[in-house]
Motif scaffolding. Sequence first.
Motif, PDB file in Angstrom:
ATOM      1  N   ALA A 566       0.833  -1.193   0.000  1.00  0.00           N
ATOM      2  CA  ALA A 566       0.000   0.000   0.000  1.00  0.00           C
ATOM      3  C   ALA A 566       0.872   1.248   0.000  1.00  0.00           C
ATOM      4  N   PRO A 567       0.354   2.365  -0.508  1.00  0.00           N
ATOM      5  CA  PRO A 567       1.090   3.629  -0.435  1.00  0.00           C
ATOM      6  C   PRO A 567       1.326   4.051   1.013  1.00  0.00           C
ATOM      7  N   PRO A 588      -0.093  16.936   1.795  1.00  0.00           N
ATOM      8  CA  PRO A 588       1.176  16.452   1.226  1.00  0.00           C
ATOM      9  C   PRO A 588       0.989  15.075   0.597  1.00  0.00           C
ATOM     10  N   ALA A 589       1.639  14.856  -0.541  1.00  0.00           N
ATOM     11  CA  ALA A 589       1.445  13.630  -1.312  1.00  0.00           C
ATOM     12  C   ALA A 589       1.951  12.402  -0.582  1.00  0.00           C
ATOM     13  N   SER A 590       1.343  11.287  -0.916  1.00  0.00           N
ATOM     14  CA  SER A 590       1.810   9.969  -0.480  1.00  0.00           C
ATOM     15  C   SER A 590       2.801   9.433  -1.508  1.00  0.00           C
ATOM     16  N   THR A 591       3.503   8.379  -1.171  1.00  0.00           N
ATOM     17  CA  THR A 591       4.399   7.701  -2.119  1.00  0.00           C
ATOM     18  C   THR A 591       4.029   6.224  -2.180  1.00  0.00           C
ATOM     19  N   ASP A 592       4.441   5.568  -3.288  1.00  0.00           N
ATOM     20  CA  ASP A 592       4.105   4.161  -3.489  1.00  0.00           C
ATOM     21  C   ASP A 592       5.168   3.526  -4.373  1.00  0.00           C
ATOM     22  N   ASP A 593       5.371   2.234  -4.220  1.00  0.00           N
ATOM     23  CA  ASP A 593       6.408   1.568  -5.005  1.00  0.00           C
ATOM     24  C   ASP A 593       6.086   1.539  -6.493  1.00  0.00           C
ATOM     25  N   THR A 594       4.790   1.569  -6.855  1.00  0.00           N
ATOM     26  CA  THR A 594       4.423   1.609  -8.281  1.00  0.00           C
ATOM     27  C   THR A 594       3.772   2.919  -8.675  1.00  0.00           C
ATOM     28  N   GLY A 595       3.396   3.742  -7.717  1.00  0.00           N
ATOM     29  CA  GLY A 595       2.791   5.032  -8.022  1.00  0.00           C
ATOM     30  C   GLY A 595       1.418   5.185  -7.405  1.00  0.00           C
ATOM     31  N   VAL A 596       1.180   6.315  -6.788  1.00  0.00           N
ATOM     32  CA  VAL A 596      -0.138   6.635  -6.239  1.00  0.00           C
ATOM     33  C   VAL A 596      -1.059   7.037  -7.392  1.00  0.00           C
ATOM     34  N   THR A 597      -2.246   6.474  -7.424  1.00  0.00           N
ATOM     35  CA  THR A 597      -3.191   6.804  -8.502  1.00  0.00           C
ATOM     36  C   THR A 597      -4.358   7.656  -8.026  1.00  0.00           C
ATOM     37  N   GLY A 598      -4.635   7.683  -6.727  1.00  0.00           N
ATOM     38  CA  GLY A 598      -5.765   8.470  -6.261  1.00  0.00           C
ATOM     39  C   GLY A 598      -5.812   8.549  -4.753  1.00  0.00           C
ATOM     40  N   SER A 611     -10.096  12.041  -5.251  1.00  0.00           N
ATOM     41  CA  SER A 611      -9.418  12.904  -6.211  1.00  0.00           C
ATOM     42  C   SER A 611      -8.217  12.172  -6.781  1.00  0.00           C
ATOM     43  N   SER A 612      -7.742  12.683  -7.915  1.00  0.00           N
ATOM     44  CA  SER A 612      -6.522  12.139  -8.515  1.00  0.00           C
ATOM     45  C   SER A 612      -5.289  12.826  -7.978  1.00  0.00           C
ATOM     46  N   GLY A 613      -5.472  14.051  -7.479  1.00  0.00           N
ATOM     47  CA  GLY A 613      -4.336  14.821  -6.965  1.00  0.00           C
ATOM     48  C   GLY A 613      -4.449  15.059  -5.477  1.00  0.00           C
ATOM     49  N   THR A 614      -3.650  15.991  -5.004  1.00  0.00           N
ATOM     50  CA  THR A 614      -3.540  16.226  -3.556  1.00  0.00           C
ATOM     51  C   THR A 614      -4.453  17.365  -3.116  1.00  0.00           C
ATOM     52  N   GLY A 615      -5.608  17.452  -3.663  1.00  0.00           N
ATOM     53  CA  GLY A 615      -6.565  18.466  -3.255  1.00  0.00           C
ATOM     54  C   GLY A 615      -7.949  18.110  -3.720  1.00  0.00           C
ATOM     55  N   VAL A 616      -8.971  18.622  -3.020  1.00  0.00           N
ATOM     56  CA  VAL A 616     -10.351  18.320  -3.369  1.00  0.00           C
ATOM     57  C   VAL A 616     -11.250  19.397  -2.780  1.00  0.00           C
ATOM     58  N   ALA A 625     -20.664  24.220  11.420  1.00  0.00           N
ATOM     59  CA  ALA A 625     -20.451  22.859  11.932  1.00  0.00           C
ATOM     60  C   ALA A 625     -18.962  22.525  11.964  1.00  0.00           C
ATOM     61  N   THR A 626     -18.619  21.551  12.793  1.00  0.00           N
ATOM     62  CA  THR A 626     -17.234  21.091  12.929  1.00  0.00           C
ATOM     63  C   THR A 626     -17.107  19.690  12.347  1.00  0.00           C
ATOM     64  N   TYR A 627     -16.071  19.495  11.534  1.00  0.00           N
ATOM     65  CA  TYR A 627     -15.852  18.213  10.864  1.00  0.00           C
ATOM     66  C   TYR A 627     -14.429  17.741  11.103  1.00  0.00           C
ATOM     67  N   THR A 628     -14.274  16.419  11.055  1.00  0.00           N
ATOM     68  CA  THR A 628     -12.947  15.813  11.097  1.00  0.00           C
ATOM     69  C   THR A 628     -12.705  15.110   9.771  1.00  0.00           C
ATOM     70  N   PHE A 629     -11.620  15.494   9.092  1.00  0.00           N
ATOM     71  CA  PHE A 629     -11.299  14.933   7.781  1.00  0.00           C
ATOM     72  C   PHE A 629      -9.999  14.147   7.845  1.00  0.00           C
ATOM     73  N   THR A 630      -9.987  13.000   7.163  1.00  0.00           N
ATOM     74  CA  THR A 630      -8.749  12.234   6.949  1.00  0.00           C
ATOM     75  C   THR A 630      -8.668  11.862   5.478  1.00  0.00           C
ATOM     76  N   VAL A 631      -7.468  11.480   5.047  1.00  0.00           N
ATOM     77  CA  VAL A 631      -7.215  11.160   3.651  1.00  0.00           C
ATOM     78  C   VAL A 631      -6.454   9.846   3.569  1.00  0.00           C
ATOM     79  N   THR A 632      -6.820   8.986   2.612  1.00  0.00           N
ATOM     80  CA  THR A 632      -6.042   7.786   2.311  1.00  0.00           C
ATOM     81  C   THR A 632      -5.586   7.842   0.859  1.00  0.00           C
ATOM     82  N   ALA A 633      -4.540   7.082   0.541  1.00  0.00           N
ATOM     83  CA  ALA A 633      -4.024   6.986  -0.828  1.00  0.00           C
ATOM     84  C   ALA A 633      -4.230   5.570  -1.342  1.00  0.00           C
ATOM     85  N   ARG A 634      -4.330   5.424  -2.659  1.00  0.00           N
ATOM     86  CA  ARG A 634      -4.445   4.109  -3.277  1.00  0.00           C
ATOM     87  C   ARG A 634      -3.514   4.024  -4.475  1.00  0.00           C
TER      88      ARG A 634
END
Length: 1015
Positions: A566-567, A588-598, A611-616, A625-634
């Motif tokens: 996994a990334p 900030p971008a993630s890294t992956d041995d074959t490449g992050v795609t999304g 998203s395909s990039g590092t923003g949405v 309202a108050t929200y909690t956001f997290t991000v995963t890479a694939r």
Amino acid sequence: MQRDIHVQLESGTYRLTSTLALTSADSGSNGHSIVYQAAPGAAPVVSGGTPVTGWTLADPAHNVYKAHVGTIDTRQLYVNGELETRAKSGNNPAGFTKTSTGYTITDTSMDNWKNQSNLEVVSAWGWMLYRCPVQSIVGTTMTMQQPCFHNANLHQGEEIQNPTWLENARELLDTPGEWYLDHSSGDLYYMPKAGQNLATATVTVPQVQDLVDLNGTLGSPVSNVGFQGITFSYATWLAPSSADGLVEGQAGFRIVGGNNPTFDSTRLNWVKTPGAVNVNYGHSVSFTGNTFTHLGAVGLNLNTGTQSTRITGNVFKEIAATGIQVGGTDVIDAHPSDTRSITKDNTVDDNVVTNVADQYHGSVGILVGYTDHTAVTHNKVYDLPYSGISVGWGWGLTDQGGDTNYPGNSGVPVYTTPTTSQNNVVSDNEISDIMKSQSDGGAIYTLSSDPGGVVSGNYIHGVPAPAYGAIYQDEGSRYWTTTQNALCDVSYQWLLMNHGMDIKAQDNFTTQPAYTTQANSTNDTITGNTTLSGCDQLPASIVDNAGLQPAYQYLDPAPGSTDRTAPTVPGKPSATTSFPTVADLSWPASTDDTGVTGYSVYQNGALLSASSGTGVRLSGLTAGATYTFTVTARDAAGNESGPSAPLVVTMPSGGDLALNKPVTASSYSDPNTPGLAVDGDLSTRWAQGLGLPDPSWIQVDLGAQYDLTGVITTFEKSSGYKYRIEVSPDEYHWTTLDDHTGGATTEATNYSPASPAIAGRYLRLTITGSNYNGGSIYEIQAYGTPLPPSTDTTPPTAPGQPTVTPLLPSVADLSWPAATDNVGVTTYELYQDGKRIAVTDRTSDRVTGLSPQTAYTFTVVARDAALNASPPSPAATVTMPADHDLALKAPVTVSSYSTPNTPELAVDGDLTTRWAQGLGLPDPSWIQVDLGTVTSVSSVVTTFEKPSGYQYLLEYSSDGVTWSALDDHTAAPTTSQTNYSFAPAPVSARYLRLTVTGSNYNGGSIYEIQAYGGF
């Protein structure tokens, strides 16, 4: 019963010569079940087939063999377990012309064909594949059997057409792998493929239609019976060989019988295709780990009153019609008189459905009729000629109140109660490679009302253009929630609502942004759907979860990936909030041995966006309202990283300033009134007047002065609008907030931040281009902060009495003495007969649209910057002059014309008829009017065909030789349809000539030229 009973079948083929029928007497009891199952390690086959042996070479020249089979009849032949082809022609044979009784043909050799009544015409149309038998062929006349051909022509506009191919004649047996059964001699002919040896091959014809039937009744259901690990194969179905043929209403349901005066008269009587295994009034029946294959009709069919039945972990393949049918479509299924007839609480999960409907192409993968809480989940459905999963029936006609889209409810009784359809769920399926031969379907297709219905978590890919929508919510679909689906490789559009109502389609992910709502689709909400550029950017959490669950993936294993890494975890996101309801996240971008795609974005632990990039951009949030956001890479293999560090965001406060505020518009079409664009409901909309051209506009009075920081506009269509947003403090002095006229929108929801903020009270949106859809907006939302109230509370003095000067029978100039103010007059409001008609900052204005010989009263009100309004001026009253058009019915000559738009139509006094230059001729073009005698001309009114885009020169002459310019409009194109040309002083003229020097490729085209003297 004190325990479950397991009836174990050892390996081998159990050949049936008749149906194995179970009744309530064969049920389990006391909570225990009777299970018919494969013995450990065994592979039993329940077969309705008969082997065919004794092959001899009948036609050495063509390598055709035959075997005598006597009175056997069949529509399928299998050699070594492979379905072979009934002798057929090539596609789209030439020389056919349809007639009222059949066809006229040009190939007269068909007159000599034997067994003509066994020949079938197969004709594809849209979602249907008609099959009708021939009666006879005489010379050039092919007569079709009835009632098939009659029924195949009932559906107006969708009747049977010329053959797509011909089937089942000895004369068509010309290709290896084809066969033909000669009923007259009892001989079966086959041309073997390369490598097939009929001396050793296993050749099978199916002979039993229903292999197993569970025949419960309303009072005595079959219950607690299971089937596990058994292969059901080689079932027949001969109904399409009858004089009824196969005339589909939809999904393989047939129109039969000879007493059908109209298509509508058949709607409640379509005949369901039977299954190789059928359950009638079955309770707690289970089918687990079975294989349904080599079947001549439907695979597994759950009929009326089947409840709490589970279909799990089975394989359905190489089946002539639908793979799985759940529930019926008759009146007893939609509106049962006894609740025990409801088909409910059934589950279809973790099955493979592939290469079904391989002969009756209008059938589907999985069909759910009128049912209550059927769950179709975690199935893998692919390689189909038509739709994947179809849920619902009736086209809204059997719903409570009927379907208003159909006059007279198409003859179907109007019911006062809802149907049994509710709470049906299509979730977490993988559907691909569909619509391979038919059209007008989808991966998931719904019909009619289904309160509580859900389409979610499905991964849909490989959907060609003949699918009108990858998710297709057709006639009367209502109350569905379509959410969290992932779609890619969709050729046409991801969603179609065709008379879909009260549907929420939100938070889906697609690489194809196009969608359509049509045919009185109302109260639908389509929002929060994310567009991505590739399949490998779709949320891995949806894609990886869809289809077979791990315990069942052995049934149809996907190609394995060597990438299991996994990334890395993305960096902690940050956010900016330009709107109280919108947050822009970056990380900030993630890294992956074959490449992050999304990347996937989660809100409070639930998937929200991708998203395909590092923003949405995240929309639809709640102010304050108050929200909690997290991000995963694939990555491309679907490996998903862990979540990023959480970001806590509190949204700015502030509401929609436009909500429920007064609105005016250029026009509207009922019921889509202007107020619906500011009602806070994304399922209602304003639409401009039907058939009117661009531009159109809508204006909101915010009620007070604000510093506007941004506007959010949600259009009806997903793309194609050009527009401009302006802000004004007084409705006259406008400042552009967003100019989007240079390029069309690519999404339904568009964001227009203002930097810096723009002060104003009035918000105007002008749609300059709509791609022929017309202006149509679900919602305009405005945000900003209130400006301090003005300390000026003193209104201006009243203006002086206006002076009205008629210029034309329909046009007058107004002027008035200026008002005074302690700070300064900024604008004047003009009132005509008590109704405000204009705002200006000058002490004069021109009024159009008046009627000849009609009296009008005009007053003027002055305003200052604080919008303090003066008392009205003294009134001015005028009666407009009579309409004496000098050009009316006058002789006309032109450079050219195109019938029926002849020259005299430009002077006939009718604004619905026009002159047009010769088709395809270039600019310039001209039209000349002879007024008959030299007369005084002071003005000319020209009404062009198009609302803009013409450059022209208007000239006058007393002798037709020497010309002078009355109006030179060649430097810039027109911006309105009606154009006024006023001479500085009256001129003496007999002839008027208008030359169109530029027409923006439309050609010279004029509704009317009107000429006037003085008034």
